[in-house]
Design a protein around this motif. Structure first.
Motif, PDB file in Angstrom:
ATOM      1  N   ALA A 121       0.823  -1.211   0.000  1.00 56.92           N
ATOM      2  CA  ALA A 121       0.000   0.000   0.000  1.00 56.92           C
ATOM      3  C   ALA A 121       0.857   1.261   0.000  1.00 56.92           C
ATOM      4  CB  ALA A 121      -0.916   0.002   1.215  1.00 56.92           C
ATOM      5  N   ALA A 122       0.596   2.129  -0.963  1.00 58.55           N
ATOM      6  CA  ALA A 122       1.197   3.465  -1.006  1.00 58.55           C
ATOM      7  C   ALA A 122       0.111   4.481  -0.653  1.00 58.55           C
ATOM      8  CB  ALA A 122       1.779   3.741  -2.387  1.00 58.55           C
ATOM      9  N   THR A 163     -17.189   9.194   9.487  1.00 58.01           N
ATOM     10  CA  THR A 163     -16.415   9.086   8.244  1.00 58.01           C
ATOM     11  C   THR A 163     -14.959   8.759   8.529  1.00 58.01           C
ATOM     12  OG1 THR A 163     -17.871  10.678   7.147  1.00 58.01           O
ATOM     13  CG2 THR A 163     -15.707  10.311   6.159  1.00 58.01           C
ATOM     14  N   ASN A 164     -14.392   9.461   9.485  1.00 51.33           N
ATOM     15  CA  ASN A 164     -12.989   9.242   9.832  1.00 51.33           C
ATOM     16  C   ASN A 164     -12.776   7.843  10.382  1.00 51.33           C
ATOM     17  OD1 ASN A 164     -10.521   9.263  11.563  1.00 51.33           O
ATOM     18  ND2 ASN A 164     -10.404  11.383  10.885  1.00 51.33           N
ATOM     19  N   ARG A 165     -13.631   7.436  11.305  1.00 51.11           N
ATOM     20  CA  ARG A 165     -13.470   6.137  11.955  1.00 51.11           C
ATOM     21  C   ARG A 165     -13.672   4.996  10.955  1.00 51.11           C
ATOM     22  NH1 ARG A 165     -10.707   5.946  15.518  1.00 51.11           N
ATOM     23  NH2 ARG A 165     -11.746   4.274  16.611  1.00 51.11           N
ATOM     24  N   GLU A 166     -14.627   5.164  10.059  1.00 54.23           N
ATOM     25  CA  GLU A 166     -14.877   4.127   9.066  1.00 54.23           C
ATOM     26  C   GLU A 166     -13.703   4.004   8.102  1.00 54.23           C
ATOM     27  OE1 GLU A 166     -18.609   2.842   6.278  1.00 54.23           O
ATOM     28  OE2 GLU A 166     -17.921   4.912   6.112  1.00 54.23           O
ATOM     29  N   PHE A 167     -13.140   5.151   7.728  1.00 52.45           N
ATOM     30  CA  PHE A 167     -12.037   5.178   6.761  1.00 52.45           C
ATOM     31  C   PHE A 167     -10.857   4.342   7.248  1.00 52.45           C
ATOM     32  CE2 PHE A 167      -7.997   6.994   5.408  1.00 52.45           C
ATOM     33  CZ  PHE A 167      -8.141   7.029   4.033  1.00 52.45           C
ATOM     34  N   HIS A 168     -10.531   4.454   8.526  1.00 51.31           N
ATOM     35  CA  HIS A 168      -9.323   3.816   9.048  1.00 51.31           C
ATOM     36  C   HIS A 168      -9.419   2.299   9.128  1.00 51.31           C
ATOM     37  CE1 HIS A 168      -8.178   7.918  10.345  1.00 51.31           C
ATOM     38  NE2 HIS A 168      -6.974   7.450  10.148  1.00 51.31           N
ATOM     39  N   THR A 169     -10.563   1.752   8.834  1.00 54.60           N
ATOM     40  CA  THR A 169     -10.685   0.297   8.728  1.00 54.60           C
ATOM     41  C   THR A 169     -11.033  -0.112   7.302  1.00 54.60           C
ATOM     42  OG1 THR A 169     -11.353   0.056  11.043  1.00 54.60           O
ATOM     43  CG2 THR A 169     -11.957  -1.722   9.547  1.00 54.60           C
ATOM     44  N   LYS A 170     -11.885   0.668   6.679  1.00 47.68           N
ATOM     45  CA  LYS A 170     -12.357   0.342   5.327  1.00 47.68           C
ATOM     46  C   LYS A 170     -11.203   0.227   4.339  1.00 47.68           C
ATOM     47  CE  LYS A 170     -15.734   1.920   1.889  1.00 47.68           C
ATOM     48  NZ  LYS A 170     -16.745   2.970   1.586  1.00 47.68           N
ATOM     49  N   VAL A 171     -10.258   1.169   4.401  1.00 45.47           N
ATOM     50  CA  VAL A 171      -9.159   1.141   3.432  1.00 45.47           C
ATOM     51  C   VAL A 171      -8.235  -0.049   3.670  1.00 45.47           C
ATOM     52  CG1 VAL A 171      -9.196   3.613   2.964  1.00 45.47           C
ATOM     53  CG2 VAL A 171      -7.805   2.754   4.851  1.00 45.47           C
ATOM     54  N   CYS A 172      -8.132  -0.485   4.918  1.00 43.59           N
ATOM     55  CA  CYS A 172      -7.291  -1.651   5.211  1.00 43.59           C
ATOM     56  C   CYS A 172      -7.899  -2.922   4.621  1.00 43.59           C
ATOM     57  CB  CYS A 172      -7.114  -1.814   6.718  1.00 43.59           C
ATOM     58  SG  CYS A 172      -6.323  -0.398   7.526  1.00 43.59           S
ATOM     59  N   LEU A 173      -9.228  -2.986   4.662  1.00 39.80           N
ATOM     60  CA  LEU A 173      -9.912  -4.182   4.171  1.00 39.80           C
ATOM     61  C   LEU A 173      -9.784  -4.342   2.661  1.00 39.80           C
ATOM     62  CD1 LEU A 173     -13.198  -4.072   6.290  1.00 39.80           C
ATOM     63  CD2 LEU A 173     -11.121  -5.377   6.717  1.00 39.80           C
ATOM     64  N   CYS A 207      -7.243  -4.319   0.835  1.00 42.30           N
ATOM     65  CA  CYS A 207      -6.136  -5.228   0.516  1.00 42.30           C
ATOM     66  C   CYS A 207      -6.177  -6.495   1.361  1.00 42.30           C
ATOM     67  CB  CYS A 207      -4.795  -4.524   0.724  1.00 42.30           C
ATOM     68  SG  CYS A 207      -4.509  -3.137  -0.398  1.00 42.30           S
ATOM     69  N   HIS A 208      -6.376  -6.325   2.664  1.00 36.67           N
ATOM     70  CA  HIS A 208      -6.273  -7.470   3.565  1.00 36.67           C
ATOM     71  C   HIS A 208      -7.456  -8.427   3.451  1.00 36.67           C
ATOM     72  CE1 HIS A 208      -2.611  -6.368   5.786  1.00 36.67           C
ATOM     73  NE2 HIS A 208      -2.957  -5.131   5.486  1.00 36.67           N
ATOM     74  N   ALA A 209      -8.527  -8.009   2.791  1.00 33.65           N
ATOM     75  CA  ALA A 209      -9.647  -8.916   2.538  1.00 33.65           C
ATOM     76  C   ALA A 209      -9.578  -9.509   1.134  1.00 33.65           C
ATOM     77  CB  ALA A 209     -10.976  -8.178   2.725  1.00 33.65           C
ATOM     78  N   ASP A 210      -8.539  -9.145   0.399  1.00 33.55           N
ATOM     79  CA  ASP A 210      -8.329  -9.671  -0.950  1.00 33.55           C
ATOM     80  C   ASP A 210      -7.548 -10.982  -0.835  1.00 33.55           C
ATOM     81  OD1 ASP A 210      -7.393 -10.296  -3.516  1.00 33.55           O
ATOM     82  OD2 ASP A 210      -7.295  -8.193  -4.116  1.00 33.55           O
ATOM     83  N   ILE A 232       0.625 -13.155   3.443  1.00 33.99           N
ATOM     84  CA  ILE A 232       0.107 -12.417   4.597  1.00 33.99           C
ATOM     85  C   ILE A 232      -0.974 -13.266   5.258  1.00 33.99           C
ATOM     86  CG2 ILE A 232      -1.070 -10.311   5.344  1.00 33.99           C
ATOM     87  CD1 ILE A 232       0.032  -8.941   2.851  1.00 33.99           C
ATOM     88  N   SER A 233      -1.018 -13.248   6.566  1.00 34.34           N
ATOM     89  CA  SER A 233      -2.006 -14.037   7.295  1.00 34.34           C
ATOM     90  C   SER A 233      -3.425 -13.603   6.933  1.00 34.34           C
ATOM     91  CB  SER A 233      -1.795 -13.884   8.803  1.00 34.34           C
ATOM     92  OG  SER A 233      -2.840 -14.507   9.516  1.00 34.34           O
ATOM     93  N   LYS A 234      -4.285 -14.580   6.734  1.00 32.19           N
ATOM     94  CA  LYS A 234      -5.687 -14.303   6.428  1.00 32.19           C
ATOM     95  C   LYS A 234      -6.519 -14.109   7.691  1.00 32.19           C
ATOM     96  CE  LYS A 234      -5.543 -17.212   2.264  1.00 32.19           C
ATOM     97  NZ  LYS A 234      -6.142 -18.388   1.589  1.00 32.19           N
ATOM     98  N   VAL A 235      -5.905 -14.390   8.831  1.00 34.63           N
ATOM     99  CA  VAL A 235      -6.649 -14.395  10.089  1.00 34.63           C
ATOM    100  C   VAL A 235      -7.070 -12.995  10.522  1.00 34.63           C
ATOM    101  CG1 VAL A 235      -6.466 -14.915  12.551  1.00 34.63           C
ATOM    102  CG2 VAL A 235      -5.591 -16.524  10.875  1.00 34.63           C
ATOM    103  N   ALA A 236      -6.266 -11.985  10.177  1.00 31.08           N
ATOM    104  CA  ALA A 236      -6.486 -10.639  10.708  1.00 31.08           C
ATOM    105  C   ALA A 236      -7.903 -10.135  10.451  1.00 31.08           C
ATOM    106  CB  ALA A 236      -5.461  -9.674  10.117  1.00 31.08           C
ATOM    107  N   VAL A 237      -8.335 -10.169   9.199  1.00 31.25           N
ATOM    108  CA  VAL A 237      -9.662  -9.646   8.855  1.00 31.25           C
ATOM    109  C   VAL A 237     -10.760 -10.518   9.455  1.00 31.25           C
ATOM    110  CG1 VAL A 237     -11.261  -9.167   6.972  1.00 31.25           C
ATOM    111  CG2 VAL A 237      -8.856  -8.543   6.749  1.00 31.25           C
ATOM    112  N   GLU A 238     -10.621 -11.834   9.315  1.00 31.45           N
ATOM    113  CA  GLU A 238     -11.649 -12.747   9.812  1.00 31.45           C
ATOM    114  C   GLU A 238     -11.827 -12.614  11.320  1.00 31.45           C
ATOM    115  OE1 GLU A 238     -10.330 -16.548   8.576  1.00 31.45           O
ATOM    116  OE2 GLU A 238     -10.595 -16.168   6.430  1.00 31.45           O
ATOM    117  N   SER A 239     -10.717 -12.583  12.046  1.00 28.45           N
ATOM    118  CA  SER A 239     -10.803 -12.504  13.505  1.00 28.45           C
ATOM    119  C   SER A 239     -11.275 -11.127  13.962  1.00 28.45           C
ATOM    120  CB  SER A 239      -9.447 -12.841  14.137  1.00 28.45           C
ATOM    121  OG  SER A 239      -8.435 -11.983  13.644  1.00 28.45           O
TER     122      SER A 239
END
Length: 492
Positions: free
Chosen positions: A156-157, A177-187, A189-192, A201-208
């Motif tokens: 991620a850049a 908006t701010n609080r949602e952004f800080h998780t939504k953008v992570c998902l 990539c990490h949910a891909d 990369i571990s798949k556990v992070a998003v699921e857990s």
């Protein structure tokens, strides 16, 4: 002679590339003519290789139509309007925080005459952004920054989270908006699944995370009430947990957790933020607890569903036999004192049952939306409560009611064992006597007798004051209090 050719060849190259476009777009002046004066500032070779290499000069400097007037200074050269060609990017930029702050195209794209495509090179994006965002230069040392610098296009850049042109203001750090952004953008990539597998990369992070209280509230639409990815891992200085500078390093967890949980302690940080109940090696306590509770739940339902089904079948046959015997006159349908009424429960017992019903329904209705947070009805129900905090308040009230009737049951049990005068025997004899709700050896013979009756192998047994299934229901409240009530108190 060689020096002359080195200057002429790039001009000819640029002219050859630009003339078709100039002819098509009706350009008044060819680029070679412009470079005759501006060649000291603009490299013909770099211009030819740039993304604008196929454009004539006047495709941007549209005011210049007559060269003579331009050379005499009679034509004012205005600011280049990128929107003429880049309509999509300009529309995105117009709605961005950059426009509000006065940041224009040329602030990032500093040299239009030698500008090459940024595609497939996130390092250039990073280099441009940190020129202004100096506070985020630490990003280069993060796991994402190192990946970008190493040329990993999956890493991620800046633009992967904030976009290139439509960069939105996040506003108040505590806003939705701010609080949602800080998780939504992570998902993103990490949910891909393909991306995380490709980069090991571990798949556990998003699921857990989604199975945690934080993730469930995020999914229900209340990210401002719980911690998101960036609250624990930070937004830019994301480091491996083994790095002493990481916000999630064991030595830093108390500080990180205390940013939300003001009374956070070293013991508090033992919580499994990304625990996986299927991982016996890393989370044995969680694994065996899950196995035990699931086994208890499945076996209880299986036994009593089977018990109910067998009873239903046997009862149907018994009723048919009774009806046939009644028609044939073999039995008389007479119940002595059939209209007499008996009060089985005193008012205090009725009141306790009412408390059980209220607390059970309240706990279920406020807890199930969290359990099934991925369902549409769960969000509707949570919105009906006015959000997760209100649901939590209702849940605690119902939990308080549960503790009230549990305390009443404890008092009544003590009174039954030690105080009542109308029951014979010592406390141990009372505990396992015929008037007690505690299971005893008689229940074993009753269970065997019922099974024999189910399969037409014997008569229907008679029971003491309490049947074995009634005793089971009573004891279920007690073990439920220790299992569910105990865990609830820890999360209170």
């Amino acid at each position: 002679m060689v020096h002359v050719f080195t200057r002429i060849i790039p001009l000819l190259l640029l002219l050859a590339m630009a003339q078709p476009a100039a002819a098509t777009q009706g350009m008044a002046i060819d680029p070679a003519t412009c470079l005759g004066c501006h060649g000291d500032k603009i490299s013909a070779e770099l211009m030819a290789k740039s993304v604008h290499g196929k454009n004539g000069c006047t495709s941007c400097h549209v005011e210049i139509v007559e060269l003579a007037k331009h050379m005499r200074g009679e034509v004012a050269v205005g600011k280049v309007q990128c929107v003429r060609c880049h309509k999509k990017e300009s529309a995105e930029h117009a709605n961005s925080i950059h426009t509000q702050k006065g940041v224009q195209c040329a602030n990032c794209h500093t040299d239009m005459h030698s500008h090459t495509s940024w595609n497939q090179d996130k390092r250039r994006v990073l280099a441009i952004c940190v020129k202004c965002h100096k506070d985020e230069r630490g990003f280069a040392q993060s796991v994402h920054g190192k990946g970008v610098i190493a040329g990993n296009q999956d890493s991620a850049a800046c633009n992967d989270c904030h976009a290139l042109h439509e960069i939105q203001a996040l506003g108040d750090p505590s806003s939705h908006t701010n609080r949602e952004f800080h998780t939504k953008v992570c998902l993103r990539c990490h949910a891909d699944e393909k991306l995380v597998e490709r980069n090991k990369i571990s798949k556990v992070a998003v699921e857990s995370y989604m199975e945690s209280y934080h993730g469930k509230n995020y999914r229900l639409g209340y990210p401002e009430k719980v911690a998101g990815c960036a609250d624990c891992h930070t937004a830019h200085a994301i480091l491996p947990s083994a790095d002493p500078n990481s916000s999630v390093h064991p030595n830093n967890l108390v500080k990180t957790c205390s940013s939300c949980h003001k009374k956070g302690s070293a013991l508090f940080t033992k919580f499994y933020a990304h625990g996986e109940h299927n991982d016996r090696e890393n989370y044995p306590i969680l694994y065996y607890t899950f196995i035990a509770m699931t086994g208890l739940l499945v076996s209880t339902f299986a036994v009593f569903w089977l018990h109910t089904l067998l009873w239903m079948i046997r009862g149907f046959v018994e009723n048919r036999e009774k009806a046939a015997a009644l028609e044939e006159g073999h039995i008389m349908h007479h119940v002595p004192e059939g209209h007499s009424q008996y009060r089985r429960f005193r008012r205090v017992h009725v009141f306790m049952h009412l408390l059980v019903i209220i607390s059970f329904l309240g706990l279920s209705l406020t807890g199930l939306p969290l359990k099934f947070s991925d369902q549409a009805w769960a969000k509707v129900l949570m919105d009906l409560y006015g959000g997760a905090p209100n649901a939590a308040g209702f849940h605690r009230i119902c939990a308080g009611i549960t503790f009230v009737y549990f305390a009443m049951a404890i008092y009544m049990s003590i009174h039954f064992l030690f105080i009542r005068k109308d029951i014979k025997g010592n406390p141990l004899q009372r505990l396992f006597g015929p008037d007690s709700l505690c299971p005893n050896l008689r229940d074993i013979s009753d269970v065997v007798g019922m099974v024999r009756w189910f399969f037409f192998k014997g008569p229907k047994p008679t029971f003491e004051r309490w049947t074995y299934w009634e005793k089971f229901d009573f004891i279920a409240v007690f073990w439920g209090m220790f299992a569910i009530g105990g865990s609830g108190l820890m999360l209170w």
